[in-house]
Design an enzyme around this catalytic site. Structure first.
Site, short mmCIF file in Angstrom:
data_model
loop_
_atom_site.label_atom_id
_atom_site.label_comp_id
_atom_site.label_asym_id
_atom_site.label_seq_id
_atom_site.Cartn_x
_atom_site.Cartn_y
_atom_site.Cartn_z
N ASP A 10 45.07 21.08 54.28
CA ASP A 10 44.30 22.25 53.88
C ASP A 10 43.10 22.42 54.80
O ASP A 10 42.35 21.48 55.05
CB ASP A 10 43.82 22.10 52.44
CG ASP A 10 43.30 23.40 51.86
OD1 ASP A 10 42.99 24.31 52.64
OD2 ASP A 10 43.20 23.49 50.64
N ASP A 22 41.46 30.91 54.33
CA ASP A 22 41.73 29.73 53.50
C ASP A 22 43.22 29.59 53.22
O ASP A 22 43.80 30.36 52.47
CB ASP A 22 40.96 29.85 52.18
CG ASP A 22 41.24 28.69 51.25
OD1 ASP A 22 41.42 27.56 51.76
OD2 ASP A 22 41.26 28.91 50.03
#
Length: 549
Positions: A160, A376
């Protein structure tokens, strides 16, 4: 409900209702030590409160007991269907949730719950998020396989861009599941099993840098502990350790060899929430955030790699490319990162629908503390403030003025359409500094639901009680694009790309260029291409490091 469960355990189970009929009157409980008890339990767990997504996940594994107040007239007159009447809060009865209709509609609800939990963490300034998804119509998670320790054991970690530190679950974690996402077999790390594992102490510089200085009670030879509490109440807690991390190093065109480097990471002794959910559990998190505590920053500070990486998430076939190094091909135009922001924020300048620009001022792209657009990969959809969302939706829907709109799950705008969405709706293009643009085609922002199409753009002002108005781009717009993060020059860029192909990385010392191809990890037959959205971690090291092994 807990007292009822404790009684069942003490009583060695419950008998049949036919042996002890329900009368519906006030009376004392006649405790019977029956020998024909047919329902027994050995323990119980509480589903997190006010979390419909947690209940959805729990009931997928077994029936769930729910405490209710049935004293209200609305409930007493209820017979079937979804209860929407008034209810009280004096819990006096228990019901059993035995299942939920398995359909795409429930995926929509779980999808939004995933994003909302993610955004709580962003707004709370917490840098340990849950990993990303690749399709707007399903919940999938990106992960990589790395080796840790001497001898090495394999660990599956979520990848991530919003996460900073790397951590894995450790042997002391009692509640950590042994199987996780799509049946992956999970491994608990034990530093004592590794010849190279060692604890990080309070007196070491990493501990002080991570905590922003000395921590009361943490000094000398005490272990350096961490606890990260998320906005949704879940947490990761443990201590820092240092050990050798094994990964695949680029050694030639479409070739890799095993390499390793000592890295400081978290040894998680206790987790909660989605971090231990069997549906979304992994061995840990591999963060590629901006802080000095990330694995990438540690390698870069030691001169082992350039502080830059790229990912290309294949939203069609699953898998993709994730590489550390300088991308030579394809060429990628870059835009500067907004300074002094904890996440990857960029300045957006304009929005174009079809071939017409929305009449927006530059001020609408600046949202308080979260300046610019947050990029993101841990978020599924794309979120826009009302001042952008409203005009965007109006312009898109003007292309089909006769559509009959429906609201699904109280938040998705949907409609019936029999033609090609790419022919009938406009593409949306976002413009950034340095002439960088991001094009999103109709088939990317419209996704099927039963016999309808639903719109993936979401109004961020409607997503929480505090009405956060941020602009955040998730995998709805990031999939099928090569995204390059250049922390050496504080810039980010992207280009449309076939993520099942390959890219070229450059060795900064020798100038040699290597091909890096796409990968799709598998945990066996339980993973499908659509859900197994994974990458292999590939690292292009500098020349003087490459030939010292």
């Amino acid at each position: 409900m807990n007292k009822a469960f404790e009684f069942i355990i003490r009583n060695n189970g419950l008998t049949l209702e036919s042996n002890y009929p329900f009368k519906g009157i006030d009376d004392t409980c006649k405790i019977r030590e029956e020998t024909n008890n047919v329902a027994k339990i050995t323990g119980y767990e509480n589903v997190p409160t006010n979390s419909e997504s947690a209940l959805l996940k729990a009931v997928a594994n077994q029936p769930e007991s729910v405490a209710i107040d049935d004293s209200g007239s609305d409930f007493q007159l209820y017979s079937s269907g979804v209860f929407t009447g008034e209810y009280e809060t004096e819990l006096d009865n228990g019901v059993t949730v035995v299942g939920l209709r398995e359909s795409f509609g429930w995926n929509l609800r779980a999808l939004k719950a995933h994003d909302e939990m993610r955004h709580l963490r962003i707004l709370a300034g917490i840098d340990l998020p849950i990993g990303g998804t690749g399709r707007s119509d399903s919940i999938g998670l990106y992960f990589a396989k790395i080796g840790i320790g001497t001898p090495p054991y394999n660990y599956y970690v979520q990848v991530d861009t919003g996460s900073d530190i790397m951590w894995v679950n450790c042997i002391a974690c009692q509640e950590c599941p042994r199987r996780g996402y799509h049946g992956l077999e999970l491994t608990l790390y034990n530093p004592r099993d590794s010849l190279t594992g060692k604890l990080i102490l309070c007196g070491q510089s990493f501990c002080k840098d991570f905590n922003g200085g000395s921590v009361p009670g943490c000094f000398g030879n005490n272990t350096c502990n961490y606890k990260q509490v998320y906005g949704d109440g879940s947490y990761s807690r443990g201590s820092f350790v240092e050990d050798v991390v094994q990964y695949d190093q680029v050694s030639g065109d479409l070739e890799t060899k095993s390499a390793n480097e000592s890295v400081i990471f978290g040894c998680g002794a206790s987790q909660s929430g989605d971090l231990i959910s069997s549906d979304e559990a992994f061995d840990g998190i591999l963060g590629f955030g901006k802080s000095n505590s990330s694995m990438l920053s540690q390698l870069a500070s030691s001169g082992k790699v350039k502080n830059m990486f790229a990912h290309c998430l294949d939203g069609v076939n699953g898998g993709g490319i994730f590489a550390i190094g300088s991308v030579v091909q394809p060429k990628v135009n870059m835009t500067p990162l907004v300074p002094n922001q904890p996440h990857y924020n960029v300045n957006m300048m304009a929005v174009e629908v079809g071939y017409q620009f929305l009449n927006l001022s530059v001020d609408v792209f600046m949202n308080g503390e979260n300046n610019g657009v947050i990029i993101d990969s841990g978020t599924t959809l794309a979120y826009l403030p009302e001042v952008i969302y409203g005009p965007l939706m109006k312009k898109i829907l003007s292309w089909q003025p006769d559509l009959k709109l429906r609201t699904v799950r109280d938040e998705y705008t949907c409609f019936k359409y029999s033609g090609s969405v790419d022919d009938g709706f406009p593409q949306v293009t976002f413009h950034f500094k340095n002439s960088l643009s991001l094009r999103v085609r109709p088939h990317e922002y419209l996704f099927p639901y039963e016999d309808l199409f639903c719109i993936g753009w979401q109004n961020s002002g409607n997503q929480s009680r505090d009405k956060w108005n941020l602009t955040l781009f998730g995998d709805l717009v990031l999939s099928n694009k090569l995204v390059v993060y250049d922390l050496e020059n504080q810039a980010i860029g992207w280009t449309e790309y076939n993520c099942s192909s390959s890219i070229e990385l450059k060795d900064e010392i020798t100038g040699s260029v290597r091909l890096v191809g796409a990968h799709s990890l598998s945990s066996g037959s339980s993973l499908t291409p659509q859900m197994a959205l994974t990458f292999l971690l590939l690292v292009a090291l500098l020349h003087n490091y490459l030939f010292n092994w």
